[in-house]
Design a protein around this motif. Sequence first.
Motif, mmCIF file in Angstrom:
data_model
loop_
_atom_site.group_PDB
_atom_site.id
_atom_site.type_symbol
_atom_site.label_atom_id
_atom_site.label_comp_id
_atom_site.label_asym_id
_atom_site.label_seq_id
_atom_site.Cartn_x
_atom_site.Cartn_y
_atom_site.Cartn_z
ATOM 1 N N LEU A 1 15.088 -10.440 21.866
ATOM 2 C CA LEU A 1 14.612 -11.680 21.258
ATOM 3 C C LEU A 1 14.130 -11.386 19.848
ATOM 4 O O LEU A 1 13.528 -10.340 19.593
ATOM 5 N N VAL A 2 14.408 -12.311 18.946
ATOM 6 C CA VAL A 2 13.888 -12.238 17.579
ATOM 7 C C VAL A 2 12.939 -13.408 17.365
ATOM 8 O O VAL A 2 13.247 -14.551 17.730
ATOM 9 N N VAL A 3 11.784 -13.133 16.784
ATOM 10 C CA VAL A 3 10.815 -14.173 16.448
ATOM 11 C C VAL A 3 10.618 -14.167 14.938
ATOM 12 O O VAL A 3 10.280 -13.140 14.354
ATOM 13 N N THR A 4 10.854 -15.291 14.304
ATOM 14 C CA THR A 4 10.690 -15.412 12.863
ATOM 15 C C THR A 4 9.887 -16.667 12.565
ATOM 16 O O THR A 4 9.455 -17.373 13.482
ATOM 17 N N GLY A 5 9.672 -16.962 11.303
ATOM 18 C CA GLY A 5 8.940 -18.172 10.956
ATOM 19 C C GLY A 5 8.302 -18.090 9.592
ATOM 20 O O GLY A 5 8.401 -17.086 8.873
ATOM 21 N N GLU A 6 7.630 -19.197 9.213
ATOM 22 C CA GLU A 6 6.908 -19.294 7.957
ATOM 23 C C GLU A 6 5.919 -20.449 8.072
ATOM 24 O O GLU A 6 5.843 -21.112 9.112
ATOM 25 N N GLY A 7 5.165 -20.679 7.021
ATOM 26 C CA GLY A 7 4.122 -21.694 7.085
ATOM 27 C C GLY A 7 4.632 -23.066 7.460
ATOM 28 O O GLY A 7 4.034 -23.777 8.276
ATOM 29 N N SER A 8 5.745 -23.480 6.852
ATOM 30 C CA SER A 8 6.329 -24.788 7.136
ATOM 31 C C SER A 8 7.819 -24.636 7.372
ATOM 32 O O SER A 8 8.550 -24.188 6.485
ATOM 33 N N LEU A 9 8.261 -24.980 8.548
ATOM 34 C CA LEU A 9 9.689 -24.942 8.883
ATOM 35 C C LEU A 9 10.245 -26.335 8.591
ATOM 36 O O LEU A 9 10.030 -27.279 9.355
ATOM 37 N N ASP A 10 10.929 -26.470 7.442
ATOM 38 C CA ASP A 10 11.360 -27.786 6.983
ATOM 39 C C ASP A 10 12.724 -27.685 6.315
ATOM 40 O O ASP A 10 13.414 -26.665 6.445
#
Length: 392
Positions: free
Chosen positions: A295-304
């Motif tokens: 599994l890979v988990v990614t992200g940032e402050g606002s997913l837009d």
Amino acid sequence: MSTAPRAPRVLLAPDKFKGTLTAAEVAGHLAEGIALERPDAEVVVVPVADGGDGLLAAANSAGFEPVELTAAGPLGDPVLTSYAVRADGREAVVEMAEVCGLARLPGRPTQMTAMAATSRGLGEAIAHALDAGAAFVLVGIGGSASTDGGAGLLQALGVRMLEVDGSPLTPGGAGLGRLARVDLGDLHPGLAAARLTVACDVDNPLTGPQGAAAVYGPQKGAGQHQVRALDAGLAHLADVVARHTGQDLRDAPGAGAAGGVGFAALALLGAELRPGAEVVLELTGFHRALAGADLVVTGEGSLDDQTLHGKAPAAVAAAARAAGVPVVAVAGRVTLDEQQLQRAGFGAAHALTDLAAHPEESFTRPGVLLREVGRRIARGLPEAGSSPPSRG
């Protein structure tokens, strides 16, 4: 001879939550939550960035070492700053935002700072790395404060930018219209052998309605009058450079990046412009870490919507999808709908705002919320020894 069942492997590759947590801090909180629920899980952390602010932190997390120096800030005043190098000194990473970006201004951007801001400090940091023997320099140009067409950058690297009377061009975009000629006779010798790559996530031309001044000038404090003056100055710069080189690159994709730094790097420094997130994934060893992940988990402050246009989480999702590894996104808030998430490669998305008791909590207590997200993600991991998710 039997072998022990393999524990699930989770690759954490978030970008920063801007204004709240660094990418490494985001990953740390998620890892704590996963460990609470699944202490057997193997967690690998590879913080990422998209070429703007956060690039330096990603490089340092990948094993680069910080190098301190004093360089010109956005208004020319000396600031203590840093860049990053590999242990052997042959690769360097310079982040414009860290040296002379908007965050370095003494206050909010104004019309005065929009006209006076310079890219000189970026050139000084690159020169410092070249003097130390760097053969490859990656330059992240997001978060810039200047619209000087990269004139300051060029001057710091030995290019003589001269007015009609032979005097050096004054700093900032305000003086570009007085440029008479450029002279590359004293160009930094290290550039002849070194490879210069600019991490660039926009395709704006240098001038015109989609150019550096029109699109990004207002963010840097420019009013309508300043935007027109800066655009005219950039056009004049392009004219002078074209006469010198015989090539007009003002309309090249990315020429308008960072107030024209993209143009200067292309037209006079022989640089290559590449998507920032793509370069960062290579730099941090993301593709190596992806091998064997469940599994890979990614992200940032606002997913837009902006996430879908060259931001790091989208690049992570694309790479993971190509490898057949499922991806979960984590963000302070998520405005993308299910179809957009799926098209981008995100199997699921967790928003801190959905867990927060009140909207401000996602800013005031993000660590607690991220740990809870980590626990929720861990509950969906396969048991040790079970078959991993299909990599169709």
